[in-house]
Motif scaffolding. Structure first.
Motif, PDB file in Angstrom:
ATOM      1  N   LEU A 125       1.154  -1.040  -0.080  1.00 42.97           N
ATOM      2  CA  LEU A 125      -0.191  -0.282  -0.200  1.00 42.97           C
ATOM      3  C   LEU A 125       0.925   1.365   0.664  1.00 42.97           C
ATOM      4  N   ARG A 126       2.085   1.014   0.389  1.00 44.35           N
ATOM      5  CA  ARG A 126       3.351   2.071   0.756  1.00 44.35           C
ATOM      6  C   ARG A 126       4.508   1.641  -0.500  1.00 44.35           C
ATOM      7  N   GLY A 127       3.998   0.923  -1.735  1.00 41.05           N
ATOM      8  CA  GLY A 127       4.455   0.827  -2.000  1.00 41.05           C
ATOM      9  C   GLY A 127       6.052   0.199  -1.960  1.00 41.05           C
ATOM     10  N   GLU A 128       6.471  -0.629  -0.530  1.00 41.02           N
ATOM     11  CA  GLU A 128       7.296  -0.824  -0.008  1.00 41.02           C
ATOM     12  C   GLU A 128       7.646  -2.504  -0.086  1.00 41.02           C
ATOM     13  N   ALA A 133       2.678 -16.083  -6.902  1.00 44.46           N
ATOM     14  CA  ALA A 133       3.076 -15.421  -5.313  1.00 44.46           C
ATOM     15  C   ALA A 133       1.535 -14.438  -6.389  1.00 44.46           C
ATOM     16  N   TYR A 134       0.877 -14.593  -4.137  1.00 40.56           N
ATOM     17  CA  TYR A 134      -0.511 -13.854  -4.728  1.00 40.56           C
ATOM     18  C   TYR A 134      -0.720 -12.328  -3.747  1.00 40.56           C
ATOM     19  N   GLU A 135      -0.719 -11.216  -4.480  1.00 38.66           N
ATOM     20  CA  GLU A 135      -0.511 -10.425  -3.057  1.00 38.66           C
ATOM     21  C   GLU A 135      -2.359  -9.849  -3.317  1.00 38.66           C
ATOM     22  N   LEU A 136      -2.392  -9.573  -1.797  1.00 36.12           N
ATOM     23  CA  LEU A 136      -3.728  -9.499  -1.364  1.00 36.12           C
ATOM     24  C   LEU A 136      -3.862  -7.911  -1.518  1.00 36.12           C
ATOM     25  N   ALA A 137      -3.256  -6.905  -2.127  1.00 42.67           N
ATOM     26  CA  ALA A 137      -3.387  -5.739  -1.778  1.00 42.67           C
ATOM     27  C   ALA A 137      -4.558  -5.424  -3.543  1.00 42.67           C
ATOM     28  N   LYS A 189      -3.293  -2.432  -7.248  1.00 43.10           N
ATOM     29  CA  LYS A 189      -1.811  -2.035  -7.278  1.00 43.10           C
ATOM     30  C   LYS A 189      -0.764  -2.280  -8.110  1.00 43.10           C
ATOM     31  N   GLY A 190      -1.235  -3.191  -9.292  1.00 40.73           N
ATOM     32  CA  GLY A 190      -0.803  -3.487 -10.728  1.00 40.73           C
ATOM     33  C   GLY A 190       0.414  -4.079  -9.566  1.00 40.73           C
ATOM     34  N   LEU A 191       2.416  -4.478 -10.737  1.00 40.64           N
ATOM     35  CA  LEU A 191       2.930  -4.867 -10.404  1.00 40.64           C
ATOM     36  C   LEU A 191       3.827  -4.326  -8.895  1.00 40.64           C
ATOM     37  N   THR A 192       3.815  -5.247  -7.657  1.00 39.55           N
ATOM     38  CA  THR A 192       3.570  -4.182  -6.619  1.00 39.55           C
ATOM     39  C   THR A 192       5.319  -4.783  -6.668  1.00 39.55           C
ATOM     40  N   PRO A 193       6.160  -3.905  -5.679  1.00 43.28           N
ATOM     41  CA  PRO A 193       7.585  -5.044  -5.433  1.00 43.28           C
ATOM     42  C   PRO A 193       7.383  -6.291  -5.002  1.00 43.28           C
ATOM     43  N   PHE A 194       6.743  -6.807  -4.639  1.00 41.92           N
ATOM     44  CA  PHE A 194       7.080  -8.434  -4.188  1.00 41.92           C
ATOM     45  C   PHE A 194       6.150  -8.723  -5.086  1.00 41.92           C
ATOM     46  N   LEU A 195       5.443  -9.033  -5.923  1.00 42.16           N
ATOM     47  CA  LEU A 195       5.262  -9.415  -7.269  1.00 42.16           C
ATOM     48  C   LEU A 195       6.337  -9.103  -8.243  1.00 42.16           C
ATOM     49  N   ARG A 196       7.151  -7.980  -8.457  1.00 48.33           N
ATOM     50  CA  ARG A 196       8.003  -7.697  -8.987  1.00 48.33           C
ATOM     51  C   ARG A 196       9.074  -8.877  -8.248  1.00 48.33           C
TER      52      ARG A 196
END
Ligand code: ATR
Length: 278
Positions: A199-202, A217-221, A224-231
Motif C-alpha cells: 500500500l506504500r510501495g514497500e 505469488a499472491y498479493e492481497l492488495a 496496485k499493479g506489479l507491486t515490489p513483491f510481485l516484481r
C-alpha cells in the motif's frame, strides 16, 4: 419487497461492493438494494442501528470498522471469533450474526479460481496483522504440508502461531523472522503477501530463495499493479502472479450466498474488475 444491504467504511468512496452485489443480484434474480455508507469515526454502532431500524438485512464492513462490528455482533462464527474481526453482518431474529469472509474468499480464489490447491503444499504467509489472521483458519483447513508465518515483528507471528497451533492438524506449522527464511532452505509452492507493505510501495524483506520455480505469488492488495513483491516474485521464477481482485469478489460472493442462499458466479465480475499487473 426490496431487501436492503449496505457496505460501511470510512472512507468509502472507492468501494466496489455496490457494483459487485448489484451485479450478483441481477445475475441471480434477487430483489435487493445495496448502498455505501460512510460511517463517522467512532459512530459505527449508531450507523448500524439506524440501518437496521430502516429495515436493513445485512452489511459488509470495511476499514476502520471491522473491530467495531466484532464488538457489535451477538452471534460470531468460529472464523470471525478467531479472525478477531468481522466483515459481514446479517440481521435476523433480533440478532446480529457476524462472519469474516476475507480469508475464506482468499483461499477460494487461490484454490478454485487460480487452481493452486494447498493440500500437501508448502505455503509461506507474509504478515501477522488482521489480513493474515483472517487467513489462518481457512488456510489450515486446506491441510497444506507446511505453513510458515513470517513477520517483521516476530512477536506478532509468534502470537498468531500460538493461537492457531491447535488447528494445525498434520500441517508442519511454524513462524520465523525474515532473516531466518534463508536458514530454512525451503522453497514454497505459494507465497502470499498479507502485509500492508504494498500500500506504500514497500517490499517486505523476503529473500528470493523462497520462491519455488513455478510457484504462485499472491498479493492481497488489489489494483496496485506489479507491486515490489510481485516484481520480486516474477524475477525469482514465480509462474503465476495474482493480486487480491479474486479475493475481493469471492468474499462478496460468500456474503451474498450467506444472505440470499444463492451462489453467484464470480468469474465475470473478476474479469470486469481485473487491472493488468504491469
Ligand atoms: P492489515 O489489516 O492489512 O493486515 P495490519 O493489521 O496493520 O494491517 O498489519 C500490517 C502487516 O503488514 C503487519 O504484519 C506488518 O508488520 P509488523 O507487524 O512488523 O508491523 C506488515 N508490514 C507493513 N509494512 C511492512 C513492510 N514494509 N515490510 C514488512 N512487513 C510490513
Amino acid at each position: 419487497m426490496t431487501d436492503k444491504y449496505a457496505v460501511i467504511g470510512n472512507p468509502i468512496g472507492h468501494t466496489k461492493s455496490p457494483l459487485i452485489h448489484m451485479t450478483f443480484a441481477e445475475q441471480t434474480g434477487q430483489d435487493i438494494e445495496y448502498t455505501a455508507i460512510e460511517g463517522s469515526l467512532g459512530g459505527f454502532r449508531e450507523a448500524a442501528e439506524a440501518f437496521r431500524a430502516a429495515g436493513g438485512c445485512g452489511m459488509n464492513v470495511t476499514a476502520p470498522f471491522k473491530l467495531d462490528a466484532f464488538a457489535y455482533a451477538t452471534d460470531l462464527t468460529e472464523q470471525a471469533q478467531l479472525a478477531g474481526a468481522v466483515n459481514a453482518l446479517k440481521f435476523a431474529d433480533g440478532k446480529v450474526y457476524a462472519q469474516n469472509f476475507d480469508g475464506i474468499g482468499l483461499t477460494r480464489d487461490i484454490v478454485h479460481n487460480l487452481g493452486y490447491p494447498m493440500r500437501g503444499k508448502r505455503v509461506l504467509l507474509l504478515g501477522a496483522g488482521g489480513a493474515a489472521r483472517g487467513a489462518m483458519l481457512p488456510f489450515l483447513k486446506e491441510k497444506p504440508a507446511q505453513l510458515v508465518l513470517v513477520n517483521r515483528t516476530v512477536s506478532k507471528a509468534k502470537e498468531l502461531f500460538e493461537q492457531f497451533s491447535p488447528y494445525a492438524g498434520d500441517t508442519d506449522f511454524s513462524f520465523c523472522a525474515y532473516p531466518e527464511l534463508g536458514d530454512l532452505s525451503v522453497q514454497f509452492d505459494m507465497v502470499i503477501n498479507a502485509t500492508s507493505a504494498s500500500l506504500r510501495g514497500e517490499l517486505p524483506p523476503v529473500h528470493t530463495g523462497v520462491f519455488k520455480p513455478g510457484c504462485l505469488a499472491y498479493e492481497l492488495a488489489y489494483g496496485k499493479g506489479l507491486t515490489p513483491f510481485l516484481r520480486l516474485a516474477q524475477g525469482a521464477g514465480a509462474q503465476k502472479l495474482a493480486d487480491g481482485v479474486g479475493m475481493l469478489v469471492e468474499q462478496a460472493a460468500e456474503a451474498f450466498e450467506w444472505w440470499r442462499s444463492v451462489r453467484p458466479e464470480t468469474a465475470p465480475m473478476i474479469a470486469t474488475l481485473t487491472v493488468p499487473l504491469v
